[in-house]
Each structure stands twice: as C-alpha cells, then as structure tokens.
Design an enzyme around this catalytic site. Sequence first.
Site, mmCIF file in Angstrom:
data_model
loop_
_atom_site.group_PDB
_atom_site.id
_atom_site.type_symbol
_atom_site.label_atom_id
_atom_site.label_comp_id
_atom_site.label_asym_id
_atom_site.label_seq_id
_atom_site.Cartn_x
_atom_site.Cartn_y
_atom_site.Cartn_z
ATOM 1 N N ARG A 259 1.060 -1.131 -0.085
ATOM 2 C CA ARG A 259 -0.194 0.007 0.170
ATOM 3 C C ARG A 259 0.918 1.239 -0.036
ATOM 4 O O ARG A 259 1.836 1.299 0.581
ATOM 5 C CB ARG A 259 -0.899 -0.041 1.385
ATOM 6 C CG ARG A 259 -1.927 -1.336 1.297
ATOM 7 C CD ARG A 259 -2.873 -1.434 2.283
ATOM 8 N NE ARG A 259 -3.550 -2.236 2.129
ATOM 9 C CZ ARG A 259 -4.863 -2.790 2.792
ATOM 10 N NH1 ARG A 259 -5.242 -1.842 3.862
ATOM 11 N NH2 ARG A 259 -5.393 -3.850 2.814
ATOM 12 N N ARG A 274 1.418 1.239 10.341
ATOM 13 C CA ARG A 274 0.918 1.589 8.968
ATOM 14 C C ARG A 274 2.284 1.587 8.039
ATOM 15 O O ARG A 274 2.794 2.603 8.208
ATOM 16 C CB ARG A 274 0.425 3.095 8.931
ATOM 17 C CG ARG A 274 -0.238 3.667 7.575
ATOM 18 C CD ARG A 274 -0.839 4.982 7.673
ATOM 19 N NE ARG A 274 -2.002 5.249 8.700
ATOM 20 C CZ ARG A 274 -3.262 4.844 8.514
ATOM 21 N NH1 ARG A 274 -3.474 4.464 7.308
ATOM 22 N NH2 ARG A 274 -4.044 5.013 9.480
ATOM 23 N N GLU A 346 -8.072 -0.670 14.275
ATOM 24 C CA GLU A 346 -8.465 -1.875 13.231
ATOM 25 C C GLU A 346 -7.409 -2.620 13.140
ATOM 26 O O GLU A 346 -6.556 -2.785 12.909
ATOM 27 C CB GLU A 346 -9.007 -0.987 12.271
ATOM 28 C CG GLU A 346 -9.401 -2.150 11.296
ATOM 29 C CD GLU A 346 -9.627 -1.502 9.715
ATOM 30 O OE1 GLU A 346 -10.175 -0.421 9.510
ATOM 31 O OE2 GLU A 346 -9.441 -2.296 8.804
ATOM 32 N N SER A 349 -11.522 -6.308 9.397
ATOM 33 C CA SER A 349 -12.472 -5.683 8.669
ATOM 34 C C SER A 349 -13.012 -6.728 7.699
ATOM 35 O O SER A 349 -12.656 -7.613 7.253
ATOM 36 C CB SER A 349 -11.832 -4.678 7.652
ATOM 37 O OG SER A 349 -12.789 -4.019 6.906
ATOM 38 N N ARG A 386 0.025 -6.242 11.411
ATOM 39 C CA ARG A 386 -0.486 -5.292 12.343
ATOM 40 C C ARG A 386 -1.056 -5.749 13.840
ATOM 41 O O ARG A 386 -0.672 -5.282 14.677
ATOM 42 C CB ARG A 386 -1.621 -4.562 11.656
ATOM 43 C CG ARG A 386 -2.064 -3.334 12.756
ATOM 44 C CD ARG A 386 -3.194 -2.588 12.472
ATOM 45 N NE ARG A 386 -3.020 -1.301 11.642
ATOM 46 C CZ ARG A 386 -3.689 -0.448 11.212
ATOM 47 N NH1 ARG A 386 -4.893 -0.476 11.436
ATOM 48 N NH2 ARG A 386 -3.277 0.616 10.533
#
Length: 422
Positions: A259, A274, A346, A349, A386
């Site tokens: 990403r 991140r 988070e 998801s 994460r």
Amino acid sequence: MIDLNLLRENPDAIKASQRARGADEALVDQAAAADVAYRAALREFEGLRAEQNAFGKTVATAPKEQKQALVAQAQEMAAGVKAADAAAGEAEKALNELLWQIENVVIEGIPAGGEDDYVVLKHVGNKPEFNFEVKDHQVLGESLDIIDIQRGVKISGSRFYFLKGWGARLELALMNLALDKAAAAGFTALITPTLVKPEIMAGTGFLGAHADEIYYLPADDLYLTGTSEVALAGYHRDEIIDGLGEGTHRYAGWSTCYRREAGSYGKDVGGILRVHQFNKLEMFVYTLPELAEAEHERLLAWQEAMLQACELHYRVIDTAAGDLGSSAARKFDAEAWVPSQQTFRELTSTSNCTTFQARRLNIRYRREDGKTAPAATLNGTLATTRWLVAILETHQQADGSVRIPEALRPYLGGQDYIRPKA
RNA sequence: GGAGAAUUCGCCUAGUGGCCUAUGGCGCACGCUUGGAAAGCGUGUUGGGUGCAAGCCCUCAUGGGUUCGAAUCCCAUAUUCUCCGCCA
C-alpha cells in the site's frame, strides 16, 4: 456494479443509498436515462441488422443476372447498419461509464454518516491494566530485537521494516494459527499472485477514488495488490461456479500486501502500524445472495475467535455508509485496544459486497431453474502483521518481556515469553 | 529475446467466403426399453442481450479491418505448446 433491474424498477432505493454514502445522487437519473437511450439505440441497430441478414440470403440465392443490382442495394443498407451499430456501441459505453460510478447499494439499517458515525456493537474482554509504564510496540520491538525499523528504512525508505528472530517467527505463528482455524472452518488455503491485471483491479473496485493508494508497474501494466481480496475475487472471474447452490465456497488467501499510504504523511509514523508492505491472511467467500448476510455474521465470528485466541481486548463496530468502500454494502471492523495509544485500532475488517463485485467480474452460479445469476462475495481479515502491535503491547511485562498467548505457542516450539537479551 | 504451430458449445472434434440458423463423438439430463442395471433407441445440452410475446440480435480466444455477406481472408493483441538463445 449495481443491478440494472433495480435501476429500472426502483431507482429511489439506489438514490437513497448514494445519499447515505454522501455520493452523487444525480448519477442514478443520468444512468436511468442512459439505459433508456441505449436500449432504443440497440433496438434500432438490431432491426436494421435483421433486415440486412434477411436480404443477404436473397442475394446469395439470387440468379446471376439479378445479383449486381441486389448487391448495390445491399451496399446502401450496410452503411446504415454500420452507423446504427456504432451509435449503439457509444450508447452502451456511456451507460457503463455511469453504472461503474454508482456504488453498491448499502444494506438497510446500517449507520448513516461518515467515518466517525460508526455504531459500536460490542466490547469483548477486559482492558489490560499495567502497574508499570507501558512501552509502545516500537520500543518493545527494538529492545527485544524483533523489529528493525532503522534497517528497513535504510534499504527501502520510510514505512519499511524487518521482522527479526522471534518477531519473524511470531508473525508466521500468527498466520499459521489463522490458517489452521480457517481450514477447520472449511476454508481452502490459497497463496495468491500479488501482481494483477488492470481489469481485475478495476473489477474489485480498487481503481476508483482510492487509485493513488495502489502501486503500479507501468512497464508491465500490472498492479501490486493491497490485499489478496483482489486475486481471490478474480479467481472465479468469468466463471459459472460449479455447485454453489450446494455449498458456499470459502477461500483463505495468504499474501504480502502493498500500500502506498499516499496522503497519510505524518499519520502513525512510528513502528509497524501503518506500513507499505505487510502480510495478511484473508477470508474470501462466494455464496448465494440470500445467504450473504448470515455469512457476514459468520466471518465476524471467526475473526472474533482469532482475536480471542490472541487474548486481545477489542470492540466491534458497524461502519457508517459514508466510510464504506464502493463495493461494500456493509462492513464490520474489529478494533483491538492498543495500550500505548489508549485507543482502539482496526485489526480486522469484513465486508459484504453482495452481488456488486461479482457483477463487475462476471462471476455467476446456476440457480435451481437453470438460469445463471451473479453470486455474492464477502471478505474478511483473519490475521495481519499489524496484529503484532496489539499482541506485543497487550502482553508486555514489567521486566520488558512479552508473554506469548497460549494459542500461539505450539507454532513457536512451545516458547512462552520473548525476553530482552541479557 | 528469436522461430514455428495452435486457440470452435464442460472435454475432444468437423468446418478454406453465402443451404454454418456450426458437424460428429464423449460427458451430462430426461424419456422409452428392463424384474433391476448395462447396452440400445429417442430428446435436450454455450453464453449474453432485447422484447408483453412470437421473435429478433450478438457470441467460433480478444480487438480492429476487407466484403452486400466472415468461424473461413487481412492486421494487431493475448494465451498455450514445440524448438533455439539467455538466466536461475
């Protein structure tokens, strides 16, 4: 892509959904008008083509002396057909451009509003208490010599890292635990390609508003995927899936994810919260449209079982319409407590994409009456890099060590603590 | 990277400009036959679109082109296979 029949029969339902998302409502009327125009142009073309086909047979069987005159007549006809064909093609293109901009119709009853308008469905577990000053995962990672940010930055730039020693093994243990749980639940394991063609990226809905989040390799016209969802959704592209009526198809896809994190400068800069590259085990499900909502609850339950196995405190939120991806009709996030930040972040998801994604990718199943219909697709995270953030911080001890949750120990040779080097 | 061959309905396959509205086989489904099965016989079996419907249109890897008319001729692209080269 939305259902054309719904656009024709109940455009107000789509408008209401666009409104709830804060998306452009006018697209719906524009698309409806384009649909009418397209069908008119198509009928025009088909009528002319039918005439031409019939006339062609006359030409073929005509006696030689009449042929020349008939061919001359057919030539004129051909020009008209060609023009009508082009016009119908243009009208179809115009319709599709509008259709592809309309986002999935949200499931009725989900929270309205934007990013901050989620509804908390539940809290699970207890907030970890510490009688010492908590360290963040970056400090823990360095002192335990299991995360090396500096060298990651040295070779690849910011937001890159090395997992080292027990850190590397902990991530693999996490992935293996998740994979075992998925397999037990009937998922088929898949290790997926991470470079995909543009049409697959577009079909999964990732080339829309957030296209700048994605790495692109122009020399090969390929995209690096930010989630194996892309490959897993593309897996059955252009297929009529065998046996979907008899049973839901469940895949657990493992891949590295990339990403760009464009526009997140200054956000979560430290550590591995991140990053540009991480690993993920993703659940992906193909099912019948009428079973999708029940399956969504099931995906959430599997995620919760995994979070509980890691002994994390978490909450589940029902994401508001304005914060959904364009393909999702509903999304649940599970957020784990991160002690150093005193907040929930988070970790998983799960999205119900109903038939939206399948329609774009032309993924169908055969109904009992023999007709084909678009399948429903759903996805959900089962483990990512994460998670190490929450695991390390939650299970840290006063002496600087980290207790490994019981469920992970079998994957780490029975190791119970990661201790600082003496 | 170079040369050659191929791509037709789930699989195999026929088809070299107009009776292709695409052949035949396998498989599959249904029926007949049978005490039951096998065999045999018959029927059906690519998808998509449009229309109230009858029907019509599209679909022979994909996209262009030639032609009154293309599975068939031409161009480009993709994929697969074979051989050569390079690399691991």
